[in-house]
Design a protein around this motif. Structure first.
Motif, PDB file in Angstrom:
ATOM      1  N   UNK A  98       0.829  -1.258   0.000  1.00 48.42           N
ATOM      2  CA  UNK A  98       0.082  -0.124   0.032  1.00 48.42           C
ATOM      3  C   UNK A  98       0.928   1.294   0.129  1.00 48.42           C
ATOM      4  N   UNK A  99       0.423   2.102  -1.047  1.00 50.92           N
ATOM      5  CA  UNK A  99       1.261   3.410  -1.212  1.00 50.92           C
ATOM      6  C   UNK A  99       0.214   4.543  -0.917  1.00 50.92           C
ATOM      7  N   UNK A 100       0.434   5.500  -0.218  1.00 51.47           N
ATOM      8  CA  UNK A 100      -0.485   6.639  -0.163  1.00 51.47           C
ATOM      9  C   UNK A 100       0.341   7.729  -0.636  1.00 51.47           C
ATOM     10  N   UNK A 101      -0.086   8.363  -1.858  1.00 50.26           N
ATOM     11  CA  UNK A 101       0.377   9.842  -2.361  1.00 50.26           C
ATOM     12  C   UNK A 101      -0.994  10.123  -2.931  1.00 50.26           C
ATOM     13  N   UNK A 102      -1.457  10.828  -1.781  1.00 48.56           N
ATOM     14  CA  UNK A 102      -2.799  11.593  -2.021  1.00 48.56           C
ATOM     15  C   UNK A 102      -3.793  10.565  -2.368  1.00 48.56           C
ATOM     16  N   UNK A 103      -3.910   9.893  -3.212  1.00 51.08           N
ATOM     17  CA  UNK A 103      -4.661   8.703  -3.268  1.00 51.08           C
ATOM     18  C   UNK A 103      -4.100   7.249  -2.516  1.00 51.08           C
ATOM     19  N   UNK A 104      -4.518   6.276  -2.324  1.00 55.30           N
ATOM     20  CA  UNK A 104      -4.104   5.221  -2.077  1.00 55.30           C
ATOM     21  C   UNK A 104      -3.995   4.180  -3.144  1.00 55.30           C
ATOM     22  N   UNK A 105      -2.704   3.731  -3.328  1.00 56.74           N
ATOM     23  CA  UNK A 105      -2.312   2.778  -4.369  1.00 56.74           C
ATOM     24  C   UNK A 105      -2.266   1.201  -3.672  1.00 56.74           C
ATOM     25  N   UNK A 106      -2.865   0.286  -4.217  1.00 56.86           N
ATOM     26  CA  UNK A 106      -2.979  -0.999  -3.447  1.00 56.86           C
ATOM     27  C   UNK A 106      -2.538  -2.068  -4.488  1.00 56.86           C
ATOM     28  N   UNK A 107      -1.424  -2.832  -4.106  1.00 60.18           N
ATOM     29  CA  UNK A 107      -0.700  -3.679  -5.275  1.00 60.18           C
ATOM     30  C   UNK A 107      -0.944  -5.070  -4.391  1.00 60.18           C
ATOM     31  N   UNK A 108      -1.301  -5.864  -5.297  1.00 59.33           N
ATOM     32  CA  UNK A 108      -1.184  -7.626  -4.850  1.00 59.33           C
ATOM     33  C   UNK A 108      -0.372  -8.411  -5.673  1.00 59.33           C
ATOM     34  N   UNK A 109       0.334  -9.431  -5.087  1.00 59.02           N
ATOM     35  CA  UNK A 109       1.024 -10.369  -5.544  1.00 59.02           C
ATOM     36  C   UNK A 109       0.108 -11.308  -6.186  1.00 59.02           C
ATOM     37  N   UNK A 110       0.668 -12.592  -6.850  1.00 56.44           N
ATOM     38  CA  UNK A 110      -0.135 -13.551  -7.300  1.00 56.44           C
ATOM     39  C   UNK A 110      -1.030 -14.447  -6.771  1.00 56.44           C
ATOM     40  N   UNK A 111      -0.159 -14.646  -5.116  1.00 55.88           N
ATOM     41  CA  UNK A 111      -0.718 -15.608  -4.102  1.00 55.88           C
ATOM     42  C   UNK A 111       0.279 -16.775  -4.231  1.00 55.88           C
ATOM     43  N   UNK A 112       0.303 -17.398  -3.160  1.00 53.48           N
ATOM     44  CA  UNK A 112       1.217 -18.413  -2.734  1.00 53.48           C
ATOM     45  C   UNK A 112       0.736 -19.545  -2.030  1.00 53.48           C
TER      46      UNK A 112
END
Length: 118
Positions: A98-112
Motif C-alpha cells: 500500500x502506497x499513499x500519495x494523495x490517493x491510496x495505491x494498492x498492489x497484490x501478488x499472485x498468491x502462494x
C-alpha cells in the motif's frame, strides 16, 4: 507499474514452519506498508500481518505469537516467518503493498499456497 513476486509457500505438517518472501519491483515510494493477507476456500480474504516502512507491525489475533513479519527496505522485500503452523492456517497467502500519495495505491501478488496437514 509495481510487481510483487512471492515465494516460499508449500506443504508442511502441523507444528512446522514456513517462510514467505515477497519482493516488490517498480516505482515504489519509500513510505509504504507491506503485508500479507490470506484467503481460505469459502472465506473472505483477511489480513495476516503488515509492517510499515518504519518498522511498525500489526498482526491478526489468530497468528500473534506464532508469526513474525520483517522487511528489508533496501530490497523492497517483506518476509513472513510462520511457526507452529496449524491446519487452520491453510490458505492462499497474498503479498500486499500500500502506497499513499494523495490517493491510496494498492498492489497484490499472485498468491502462494500454504497447506498445513494435521
Amino acid at each position: 507499474q509495481v510487481q510483487l513476486v512471492e515465494s516460499g509457500g508449500g506443504l508442511v505438517q502441523a507444528g512446522g514452519s514456513l517462510r514467505l518472501s515477497c519482493a516488490a519491483a517498480g516505482s515504489i515510494f519509500r513510505l509504504n506498508v507491506m503485508g500479507w493477507y490470506r484467503q481460505a476456500p469459502g472465506k473472505q480474504r483477511e489480513l495476516v500481518a503488515d509492517i510499515t516502512s518504519g518498522g511498525s507491525a500489526n498482526f491478526a489475533d489468530s497468528v500473534k505469537g506464532r508469526f513474525t513479519i520483517s522487511r528489508d527496505n533496501a530490497k523492497n522485500t517483506v518476509y513472513l516467518q510462520m511457526n507452529s503452523l496449524k491446519p487452520e492456517d491453510t490458505a492462499v497467502y497474498y503479498c500486499n503493498l500500500k502506497i499513499r500519495l494523495g490517493n491510496l495505491y494498492d498492489y497484490w501478488g499472485q498468491g502462494t499456497q500454504v497447506t498445513v496437514s494435521s
